[in-house]
Design a protein around this motif. Sequence first.
Motif, PDB file in Angstrom:
ATOM      1  N   LYS A  70      39.333  34.503  47.295  1.00 32.43           N
ATOM      2  CA  LYS A  70      39.713  34.207  48.678  1.00 32.43           C
ATOM      3  C   LYS A  70      40.891  33.251  48.781  1.00 32.43           C
ATOM      4  O   LYS A  70      41.620  33.255  49.758  1.00 32.43           O
ATOM      5  CB  LYS A  70      38.515  33.691  49.471  1.00 32.43           C
ATOM      6  CG  LYS A  70      37.944  32.391  48.974  1.00 32.43           C
ATOM      7  CD  LYS A  70      36.748  32.013  49.799  1.00 32.43           C
ATOM      8  CE  LYS A  70      36.064  30.798  49.179  1.00 32.43           C
ATOM      9  NZ  LYS A  70      34.869  30.437  49.904  1.00 32.43           N
ATOM     10  N   GLU A  71      41.110  32.422  47.759  1.00 37.48           N
ATOM     11  CA  GLU A  71      42.260  31.507  47.781  1.00 37.48           C
ATOM     12  C   GLU A  71      43.542  32.221  47.383  1.00 37.48           C
ATOM     13  O   GLU A  71      44.608  31.622  47.348  1.00 37.48           O
ATOM     14  CB  GLU A  71      42.043  30.333  46.813  1.00 37.48           C
ATOM     15  CG  GLU A  71      40.846  29.462  47.127  1.00 37.48           C
ATOM     16  CD  GLU A  71      39.559  29.998  46.499  1.00 37.48           C
ATOM     17  OE1 GLU A  71      39.637  30.787  45.538  1.00 37.48           O
ATOM     18  OE2 GLU A  71      38.490  29.637  46.985  1.00 37.48           O
ATOM     19  N   GLY A  72      43.467  33.503  47.014  1.00 39.94           N
ATOM     20  CA  GLY A  72      44.640  34.255  46.600  1.00 39.94           C
ATOM     21  C   GLY A  72      44.817  34.296  45.091  1.00 39.94           C
ATOM     22  O   GLY A  72      45.767  34.893  44.588  1.00 39.94           O
ATOM     23  N   GLN A  73      43.918  33.679  44.348  1.00 33.18           N
ATOM     24  CA  GLN A  73      43.997  33.651  42.888  1.00 33.18           C
ATOM     25  C   GLN A  73      43.654  35.038  42.332  1.00 33.18           C
ATOM     26  O   GLN A  73      42.718  35.686  42.784  1.00 33.18           O
ATOM     27  CB  GLN A  73      43.014  32.610  42.329  1.00 33.18           C
ATOM     28  CG  GLN A  73      43.004  32.477  40.830  1.00 33.18           C
ATOM     29  CD  GLN A  73      44.308  31.918  40.281  1.00 33.18           C
ATOM     30  OE1 GLN A  73      44.950  31.093  40.904  1.00 33.18           O
ATOM     31  NE2 GLN A  73      44.689  32.388  39.117  1.00 33.18           N
ATOM     32  N   LEU A  74      44.433  35.502  41.346  1.00 36.15           N
ATOM     33  CA  LEU A  74      44.213  36.798  40.701  1.00 36.15           C
ATOM     34  C   LEU A  74      43.690  36.585  39.289  1.00 36.15           C
ATOM     35  O   LEU A  74      44.070  35.627  38.612  1.00 36.15           O
ATOM     36  CB  LEU A  74      45.527  37.587  40.632  1.00 36.15           C
ATOM     37  CG  LEU A  74      46.145  38.002  41.958  1.00 36.15           C
ATOM     38  CD1 LEU A  74      47.525  38.587  41.720  1.00 36.15           C
ATOM     39  CD2 LEU A  74      45.264  39.024  42.638  1.00 36.15           C
ATOM     40  N   HIS A  75      42.834  37.498  38.847  1.00 39.42           N
ATOM     41  CA  HIS A  75      42.311  37.480  37.476  1.00 39.42           C
ATOM     42  C   HIS A  75      42.462  38.874  36.890  1.00 39.42           C
ATOM     43  O   HIS A  75      42.088  39.864  37.511  1.00 39.42           O
ATOM     44  CB  HIS A  75      40.831  37.075  37.454  1.00 39.42           C
ATOM     45  CG  HIS A  75      40.598  35.667  37.874  1.00 39.42           C
ATOM     46  ND1 HIS A  75      40.594  34.620  36.987  1.00 39.42           N
ATOM     47  CD2 HIS A  75      40.367  35.123  39.095  1.00 39.42           C
ATOM     48  CE1 HIS A  75      40.357  33.500  37.626  1.00 39.42           C
ATOM     49  NE2 HIS A  75      40.215  33.783  38.921  1.00 39.42           N
ATOM     50  N   TRP A  76      43.010  38.938  35.690  1.00 43.11           N
ATOM     51  CA  TRP A  76      43.172  40.193  34.947  1.00 43.11           C
ATOM     52  C   TRP A  76      42.182  40.146  33.794  1.00 43.11           C
ATOM     53  O   TRP A  76      42.367  39.404  32.840  1.00 43.11           O
ATOM     54  CB  TRP A  76      44.603  40.320  34.441  1.00 43.11           C
ATOM     55  CG  TRP A  76      44.936  41.572  33.704  1.00 43.11           C
ATOM     56  CD1 TRP A  76      44.541  41.909  32.449  1.00 43.11           C
ATOM     57  CD2 TRP A  76      45.735  42.655  34.162  1.00 43.11           C
ATOM     58  NE1 TRP A  76      45.036  43.123  32.096  1.00 43.11           N
ATOM     59  CE2 TRP A  76      45.780  43.606  33.136  1.00 43.11           C
ATOM     60  CE3 TRP A  76      46.417  42.915  35.339  1.00 43.11           C
ATOM     61  CZ2 TRP A  76      46.491  44.800  33.242  1.00 43.11           C
ATOM     62  CZ3 TRP A  76      47.116  44.097  35.444  1.00 43.11           C
ATOM     63  CH2 TRP A  76      47.148  45.031  34.414  1.00 43.11           C
ATOM     64  N   ASN A  77      41.106  40.902  33.880  1.00 44.35           N
ATOM     65  CA  ASN A  77      40.021  40.883  32.877  1.00 44.35           C
ATOM     66  C   ASN A  77      39.536  39.463  32.619  1.00 44.35           C
ATOM     67  O   ASN A  77      39.317  39.049  31.476  1.00 44.35           O
ATOM     68  CB  ASN A  77      40.458  41.542  31.569  1.00 44.35           C
ATOM     69  CG  ASN A  77      40.449  43.042  31.659  1.00 44.35           C
ATOM     70  OD1 ASN A  77      39.826  43.625  32.537  1.00 44.35           O
ATOM     71  ND2 ASN A  77      41.156  43.684  30.759  1.00 44.35           N
ATOM     72  N   GLY A  78      39.391  38.675  33.683  1.00 40.86           N
ATOM     73  CA  GLY A  78      38.858  37.325  33.568  1.00 40.86           C
ATOM     74  C   GLY A  78      39.898  36.247  33.303  1.00 40.86           C
ATOM     75  O   GLY A  78      39.574  35.071  33.320  1.00 40.86           O
ATOM     76  N   VAL A  79      41.145  36.621  33.060  1.00 42.02           N
ATOM     77  CA  VAL A  79      42.207  35.652  32.782  1.00 42.02           C
ATOM     78  C   VAL A  79      43.023  35.441  34.057  1.00 42.02           C
ATOM     79  O   VAL A  79      43.540  36.416  34.619  1.00 42.02           O
ATOM     80  CB  VAL A  79      43.122  36.169  31.637  1.00 42.02           C
ATOM     81  CG1 VAL A  79      44.244  35.183  31.380  1.00 42.02           C
ATOM     82  CG2 VAL A  79      42.322  36.456  30.396  1.00 42.02           C
TER      83      VAL A  79
END
Length: 140
Positions: A70-79
């Motif tokens: 919700k803060e706009g943070q992205l994760h690619w396979n947990g990273v």
Amino acid sequence: MGLGTLGAGGAGRPTSEINIIPLVDVMLVLLVVFIVTAPLLTHAVKLELPQASSRPNVSKAERIEIVVQKEGQLHWNGVPITRTELEQRADQLAARAPDTEVHLKGDEAVPYGDMARTLSALARHGLTRVGFVTQPAMSP
């Protein structure tokens, strides 16, 4: 063949009846024909077919999981990654394996615009096998 009825009221008046004896004769002849021809229909040609050993070539496509918080943070396979890193990784992945499955998860409070930008970035680089992952609703 009409038969007269017995009794005073119907003397000499013919009655119509179905004669089933010829029908039974025809059915018996058909039964005999089928009994004789049935063994002839099961005749098979003996063949020695070649033997081959093979296994199905099933290669599972790579699966990438992208999470949008919700803060706009992205994760690619947990990273954790940034939007520019997402673009770079999507471009590399599309060049290497364009049939990769991408599972896109988003928090309930994520604005629609963030999810749309992420989906648009993936589609722009050729990753079209995108699925949205949701949590099933608990039934009362």
